[in-house]
Design a protein around this motif. Structure first.
Motif, PDB file in Angstrom:
ATOM      1  N   ALA A 298       0.842  -1.196   0.000  1.00  0.00           N
ATOM      2  CA  ALA A 298       0.000   0.000   0.000  1.00  0.00           C
ATOM      3  C   ALA A 298       0.877   1.246   0.000  1.00  0.00           C
ATOM      4  CB  ALA A 298      -0.916  -0.002   1.214  1.00  0.00           C
ATOM      5  N   PRO A 299       0.466   2.302  -0.694  1.00  0.00           N
ATOM      6  CA  PRO A 299       1.264   3.528  -0.733  1.00  0.00           C
ATOM      7  C   PRO A 299       1.042   4.390   0.505  1.00  0.00           C
ATOM      8  CG  PRO A 299      -0.714   3.813  -2.029  1.00  0.00           C
ATOM      9  CD  PRO A 299      -0.736   2.384  -1.528  1.00  0.00           C
ATOM     10  N   ASN A 300       1.983   5.294   0.744  1.00  0.00           N
ATOM     11  CA  ASN A 300       1.829   6.358   1.743  1.00  0.00           C
ATOM     12  C   ASN A 300       1.625   5.852   3.160  1.00  0.00           C
ATOM     13  OD1 ASN A 300       0.074   7.681  -0.915  1.00  0.00           O
ATOM     14  ND2 ASN A 300       1.952   8.649  -0.190  1.00  0.00           N
ATOM     15  N   LEU A 301       2.234   4.733   3.477  1.00  0.00           N
ATOM     16  CA  LEU A 301       2.212   4.240   4.847  1.00  0.00           C
ATOM     17  C   LEU A 301       3.408   3.331   5.083  1.00  0.00           C
ATOM     18  CD1 LEU A 301       1.297   0.996   4.841  1.00  0.00           C
ATOM     19  CD2 LEU A 301      -0.955   1.989   4.458  1.00  0.00           C
ATOM     20  N   THR A 302       3.684   3.082   6.357  1.00  0.00           N
ATOM     21  CA  THR A 302       4.710   2.119   6.749  1.00  0.00           C
ATOM     22  C   THR A 302       4.067   1.099   7.673  1.00  0.00           C
ATOM     23  OG1 THR A 302       6.409   3.837   6.651  1.00  0.00           O
ATOM     24  CG2 THR A 302       6.981   1.797   7.786  1.00  0.00           C
ATOM     25  N   VAL A 303       4.268  -0.174   7.378  1.00  0.00           N
ATOM     26  CA  VAL A 303       3.705  -1.230   8.205  1.00  0.00           C
ATOM     27  C   VAL A 303       4.835  -1.865   9.003  1.00  0.00           C
ATOM     28  CG1 VAL A 303       3.859  -2.889   6.284  1.00  0.00           C
ATOM     29  CG2 VAL A 303       2.385  -3.400   8.241  1.00  0.00           C
ATOM     30  N   TYR A 304       4.573  -2.122  10.283  1.00  0.00           N
ATOM     31  CA  TYR A 304       5.581  -2.674  11.189  1.00  0.00           C
ATOM     32  C   TYR A 304       5.038  -3.930  11.856  1.00  0.00           C
ATOM     33  CZ  TYR A 304       7.572   2.088  11.099  1.00  0.00           C
ATOM     34  OH  TYR A 304       8.090   3.311  10.721  1.00  0.00           O
TER      35      TYR A 304
END
Length: 433
Positions: A298-304
């Protein structure tokens, strides 16, 4: 005996307290005020004569950094406890249970001890255990019990928007606790400019109007402190919990709707993904990597993954946070399933973003005058407050070395306050012989 008075004055100055207070052994009091969502630069485009005067008569930081998460309840509890969010476990504005799918809005969490009481003692309780009298007016976390202990005096937040008259009444009430009932520590919370920032956006003229109202409120506070003869004994710290940024919306940008990238029903058992710039997910058993991989596209996010958080987040040890955490790029709201999102401003984004930075002013008998501090993390406010109140802090993650330079008393001077007071008393007795 002509030498005694100059010596008394000298010793009083060395101790950093007024002569009468040093001789009597009295301690100064503290009023901690939070204006929710007051971004670090909100006073830059508005005339704020009273805040400007506060800076000249006290200390100010260029800005302070809230903890991850840049949300009201987690940030306020870090300020009042000196602990990172992973330690105090107030990890969201909402109270939730990922196993039962319970979700309670912020207002309903304010009286739920099970959400706040996780083994960390806030400053109110630590101060009370050392003989001080404390109160909380609307402050998040003040209206619950900690190990069975309650704050001495509590007024639970009224969720309705307040007007200037009500703000003044709240100030009158809180100051009466100091002037008439000898309270030592009181925390006072205002829900603005957060509301106007959400509803209108940080760049709207109504936000500027609200900052002018806040400035007048500070002027009223200072006038009331002087009228009640509290200026020589009451320290005031003015801060906030997070900043605010403009939410990017269509047609300028494509809104982040995470259901376009993964099937939330099939892959997740719990999520909160329509709450500003921060979201949490509990994947179904065996689906954690699938969820991570899908959201990574997904664009415009960071997943942790929770166990792979950057150390600077101070979140990885949390038992309450679900396995997957999503942080949107600045201004991109996380939307799960095309939920109608009306906010024009929001927070919850990375605390390194300048739009998430917030304020710190302090004034009173223990603070320097006309002193501008370099930026620091809000977690360091806690040991500063303990120093001002002359109490032993509970275990915390802050450091007094960061904020001690704001005080008239720093280095070794404070340690000798009691000794100096005793010596002054002795010398006063000698003067009468």
């Amino acid at each position: 005996m002509d030498w005694i008075l100059p010596l008394l004055l000298s010793l009083s100055c060395a101790a950093g307290v007024p002569l009468s207070r040093a001789a009597s052994g009295q301690r100064n009091r503290l009023l901690l005020i939070s204006f929710d969502g007051f971004r670090w630069d909100y006073d830059r485009d508005v005339e704020t004569p009273h805040l400007d005067q506060l800076g000249r008569e006290g200390v100010r930081a260029k800005y302070i950094s809230p903890p991850m998460l840049t949300m009201t309840s987690p940030s306020h509890f870090t300020t009042i406890s000196g602990r990172w969010v992973e330690d105090h476990e107030v990890v969201h504005n909402m109270m939730y249970n990922a196993k039962t799918n319970l979700k309670l809005p912020h207002q309903k969490t304010l009286t739920r001890s099970e959400w706040w009481d996780n083994g960390v003692l806030p400053l109110w309780i630590t101060a009370q255990n050392q003989g001080l009298k404390t109160g909380s007016f609307y402050f998040p976390g003040g209206a619950v019990n900690y190990g069975g202990q309650a704050v001495n005096r509590v007024v639970v937040e009224d969720p309705r928007p307040a007007n200037e008259t009500e703000w003044k009444q709240n100030i009158d009430t809180v100051l009466s606790w100091f002037s008439e009932e000898d309270f030592h520590l009181v925390t006072l919370y205002f829900g603005e400019p957060d509301r106007v920032g959400h509803q209108k956006g940080p760049d709207h003229p109504d936000r500027k109007t609200m900052i002018r109202l806040i400035d007048r409120t500070i002027g009223y506070l200072r006038e009331s402190i002087a009228r009640l003869h509290l200026s020589d004994s009451l320290n005031v710290i003015l801060t906030s919990d997070h900043g605010m940024t403009t939410v990017k919306k269509r047609p300028e940008v494509e809104e982040l709707v995470l259901n376009k990238y993964l099937n939330l029903v099939k892959l997740n058992s719990f999520e909160i993904l329509d709450y500003g710039g921060f979201g949490i997910l509990t994947p179904r058993p065996g689906k954690e990597q699938d969820v991570f991989d899908a959201l990574s596209k997904a664009p415009n996010l960071t997943v942790y993954k929770k166990n792979e958080f950057p150390e600077s987040f101070h979140l990885a040890k949390s038992k309450r946070l679900p396995p997957i955490v999503v942080v949107a790029d600045l201004g991109f709201n996380l939307n799960s399933r095309f939920i109608v999102y009306v906010n024009k401003g929001d927070h919850g984004f990375h605390n390194s973003e300048m739009d998430m930075k917030t304020i710190f002013w302090a004034v009173g008998p223990d603070f320097k005058k006309n002193f501008l501090s370099e930026p620091f993390d809000s977690i360091h406010i806690y040991p500063l407050m303990c120093k001002v109140l002359q109490i032993d802090p509970a275990p915390h993650n802050g450091s007094l070395s960061v904020t001690e330079k704001l005080l008239l008393l720093h280095g070794g001077c404070q340690r000798y306050r009691v000794s100096v007071a005793l010596l002054l008393t002795l010398l006063c007795s000698l003067a009468l012989i």
